[in-house]
Enzyme design. Structure first.
Site, short mmCIF file in Angstrom:
data_model
loop_
_atom_site.label_atom_id
_atom_site.label_comp_id
_atom_site.label_asym_id
_atom_site.label_seq_id
_atom_site.Cartn_x
_atom_site.Cartn_y
_atom_site.Cartn_z
N SER A 114 -0.10 -12.43 5.50
CA SER A 114 -1.11 -10.98 5.86
C SER A 114 -1.44 -11.27 6.82
CB SER A 114 -1.76 -11.86 4.60
OG SER A 114 -1.88 -11.96 3.59
N GLY A 171 5.84 -18.38 3.07
CA GLY A 171 5.46 -19.48 2.06
C GLY A 171 3.87 -18.52 1.99
N ALA A 172 2.84 -19.92 1.60
CA ALA A 172 1.30 -20.07 0.56
C ALA A 172 1.02 -20.40 2.90
CB ALA A 172 1.30 -21.23 0.18
N THR A 227 -4.16 -6.06 -5.12
CA THR A 227 -3.84 -6.28 -6.55
C THR A 227 -3.85 -7.97 -6.90
OG1 THR A 227 -1.63 -8.48 -5.58
CG2 THR A 227 -1.40 -5.58 -5.70
N HIS A 274 -10.06 -12.57 2.39
CA HIS A 274 -9.27 -11.32 3.29
C HIS A 274 -10.22 -10.00 3.69
CE1 HIS A 274 -4.98 -12.25 2.43
NE2 HIS A 274 -5.73 -13.06 1.87
#
Length: 167
Positions: free
Chosen positions: A16, A10-11, A35, A50
């Site tokens: 990541s 999930g979020a 992306t 990120h």
């Protein structure tokens, strides 16, 4: 065939971060295939977070649509694709044939020499969306995740920062 890993969850589940560590464990330097597209200031801030987390061992490639092309062009080191659900969003909002793109991606995997780690959101665990586009996206993401999971050598599901091996 290259080693294929799918990291889903999930979020804010830690997908990541886990995928980045796993990719670097496969070799350095590594390629980060991003992306996401910047649609607004909030998305720009997310991308900046990120990028700040990653170090110099990453070469970043911004590719919102042509995953097959960028995977072929970066087949000299481990790759992290973050993420499949944003790629799917780009395809669907661009009125592209997402199923054909997914099938082309899957068909390309056996020809790749270097490992690939895919990140994807598990979006089907919540309520049924109230509009057709959201329902179509949820369904497409579910199918895409199933197809990539079937092709993957390993699948990890992350919950609250904890990776759980599913396959």
């Amino acid at each position: 065939m290259a080693r294929i890993l799918l990291v889903t969850g999930g979020a804010r589940s830690g997908k990541s971060t886990h995928a980045e560590a796993r990719t670097l464990a496969l070799g350095r330097p590594a390629h980060y295939i991003a992306t996401a597209e910047i649609w607004d200031e909030e998305m720009a801030a997310r991308i900046a977070v990120h990028q700040a987390r990653r170090g110099p061992e990453w070469t970043t490639h911004a590719e919102p649509l042509d995953l097959v092309g960028v995977l072929r062009a970066t087949d000299d080191a481990p790759r992290l694709v973050d993420c499949l659900t944003l790629w799917l969003t780009n395809l669907m909002l661009g009125a592209q044939d997402w199923e054909a793109a997914a099938k082309a991606l899957l068909a390309s995997l056996p020809d790749l020499a270097a490992p690939v780690v895919f990140v994807s959101n598990e979006v089907g665990l919540g309520i049924v969306p109230d509009n057709r586009l959201a329902r179509d996206f949820r369904d497409a993401a579910g199918f895409l995740n199933q197809w990539v999971a079937a092709a993957a050598d390993e699948v990890i599901f992350t919950v609250a920062g904890l990776p759980m091996k599913v396959k």
